[in-house]
Design an enzyme around this catalytic site. Sequence first.
Site, mmCIF file in Angstrom:
data_model
loop_
_atom_site.group_PDB
_atom_site.id
_atom_site.type_symbol
_atom_site.label_atom_id
_atom_site.label_comp_id
_atom_site.label_asym_id
_atom_site.label_seq_id
_atom_site.Cartn_x
_atom_site.Cartn_y
_atom_site.Cartn_z
ATOM 1 N N LYS A 39 0.833 -1.210 0.000
ATOM 2 C CA LYS A 39 0.000 0.000 0.000
ATOM 3 C C LYS A 39 0.865 1.257 0.000
ATOM 4 O O LYS A 39 0.587 2.220 -0.701
ATOM 5 C CB LYS A 39 -0.922 0.015 1.233
ATOM 6 C CG LYS A 39 -2.162 -0.822 1.077
ATOM 7 C CD LYS A 39 -3.274 -0.383 2.018
ATOM 8 C CE LYS A 39 -2.829 -0.317 3.466
ATOM 9 N NZ LYS A 39 -3.933 0.008 4.382
ATOM 10 N N TRP A 41 4.130 1.589 -1.016
ATOM 11 C CA TRP A 41 4.901 1.769 -2.245
ATOM 12 C C TRP A 41 4.005 2.117 -3.429
ATOM 13 O O TRP A 41 4.460 2.738 -4.396
ATOM 14 C CB TRP A 41 5.750 0.532 -2.531
ATOM 15 C CG TRP A 41 6.909 0.446 -1.586
ATOM 16 C CD1 TRP A 41 7.082 -0.440 -0.560
ATOM 17 C CD2 TRP A 41 8.046 1.316 -1.549
ATOM 18 N NE1 TRP A 41 8.249 -0.173 0.111
ATOM 19 C CE2 TRP A 41 8.861 0.896 -0.477
ATOM 20 C CE3 TRP A 41 8.449 2.411 -2.312
ATOM 21 C CZ2 TRP A 41 10.054 1.533 -0.145
ATOM 22 C CZ3 TRP A 41 9.642 3.050 -1.995
ATOM 23 C CH2 TRP A 41 10.431 2.615 -0.926
ATOM 24 N N LEU A 182 6.892 3.026 11.380
ATOM 25 C CA LEU A 182 7.863 4.118 11.277
ATOM 26 C C LEU A 182 8.592 4.134 9.934
ATOM 27 O O LEU A 182 9.031 5.193 9.480
ATOM 28 C CB LEU A 182 8.884 4.027 12.416
ATOM 29 C CG LEU A 182 8.418 4.492 13.794
ATOM 30 C CD1 LEU A 182 9.454 4.143 14.857
ATOM 31 C CD2 LEU A 182 8.166 5.996 13.794
ATOM 32 N N ALA A 183 8.744 2.972 9.290
ATOM 33 C CA ALA A 183 9.522 2.922 8.043
ATOM 34 C C ALA A 183 8.960 3.846 6.962
ATOM 35 O O ALA A 183 9.719 4.633 6.374
ATOM 36 C CB ALA A 183 9.632 1.486 7.543
ATOM 37 N N LEU A 452 26.912 -0.519 0.064
ATOM 38 C CA LEU A 452 27.418 -1.003 1.352
ATOM 39 C C LEU A 452 26.312 -1.708 2.126
ATOM 40 O O LEU A 452 25.153 -1.386 2.003
ATOM 41 C CB LEU A 452 27.954 0.173 2.170
ATOM 42 C CG LEU A 452 28.996 1.034 1.453
ATOM 43 C CD1 LEU A 452 29.435 2.177 2.357
ATOM 44 C CD2 LEU A 452 30.201 0.203 1.035
#
EC number: 2.3.1.97
Length: 452
Positions: A39, A41, A182-183, A452
């Site tokens: 949802k 993205w 939170l992401a 990295l």
Amino acid sequence: MGDSGDAQKMQRLLEMLALNSGDMSKLTQQQRKAFEEYKFWKTQPVARFDEKVEEEGPINPPRRVEDVRDEPYPLLEEFEWRTMDITTGQDLEDVFVLLNENYIEDKDSTFRFNYTREFFNWALKPPGWRKEWHVGVRVRQSGRLVAFISAVPTTLEVRGREMKSVEINFLCIHKKLRSKRLAPILIKEITRRVNKCDIWHALYSAGIVLPSPISTCRYTHRPLNWSKLFDVGFTALPANATKTQMLAKYTLPKKPLVEGLRPMTDADVDGAFDLFNRYQKRFELIQTFDKSEFRHWFLGNEETPSVIYSYVVQNSEGKITDFVSFYSLPFTILKNPLHKELGIGYLFYYASDADFDYEDRYDPTATELLRKRLTQLINDVCILARDLKMDVFNALTSQDNALFLEDLKFGPGDGFLNFYLFNYRANPIRGGLTEDKKFDAKNRSNQGVVML
């Protein structure tokens, strides 16, 4: 799993929701998480699963910087945004602790990245770095750092088209707060801060599949200290093999064999820089560095000892003919009474002029010349890494790596790394894998970025 498989899985999830009138309580926790990510993205300028790309380029046109919101996105009441000043001891220490305790672990929670302060100084402070792109979330009452995301400036080139961009990395949320959503807000906030600097594109990577990877590479591992890897459960004893046989299989020569291979110095930068840029042009997705960035990423500085190792080969006429680099990022070993740390080297960037006399990279003679040279160079790099007390050497299937991985006894790992472009639509780029996820030595990879 490929894009089509994930698209089908998401389609089944959507159908299941439709059958249950959108009732998410009937989904497993993992299915709910996948749907929430989908949802989010779906609202972002990223390529969709199975999207047919007719014209490559930006998804959304650049906006005016003054139209980007000035205020940070709102957080839940108990949290507050904090720009992390990693030039100071406490903020750097807090980032260090958060990532070492909460960042990526393997599925069995046996190993975890052991980031060092020196590594962060190298990874987060290249030329042009900005303090406001190191974004933290603290608990308002206690001040404890519970989430972090970073961006560093880079110039991307996709099939010859150059764009100012950032590389997003180190998205980390405290384990106990991963239900707080939170992401998405961290991603939106770092996007806002980057847009405020008139940058509209980003490169990021993830082990999970999101909409929609531009390239997928596989992790590979070359044991340097097989006995220790076996002791800590990193590798198993194959059926019908003895420990003695495995030790013999992975034994390397006592010292490097390539004549003239030596550590790169500042005096080598001009020659290595030119060689590197010419070599990278063969790939369809690359980062382009200016000379100050090249120095940073391959020589480091006094703040970054024991992180990056770069070597060159110079011919009798003084010309740099080969360049190779690797970096150190150890694992902490959890729940093992004998060993606390696993030394790990990661193949970074390299270049060789071995096939420069041939216009076609895939010419059989050119291919064989490059295969032979890279095999010699990376074999020596494994010896150098072993002498630096590294226990395993990792590489992706990116670049021209598929030419030497099997010969040098790199085994395919369980993990895959998916690469993504934010606000840029492009056709998929080969990641060095066949359809059945084996090393593709014939076609190799057109993915020339190492993250990295």
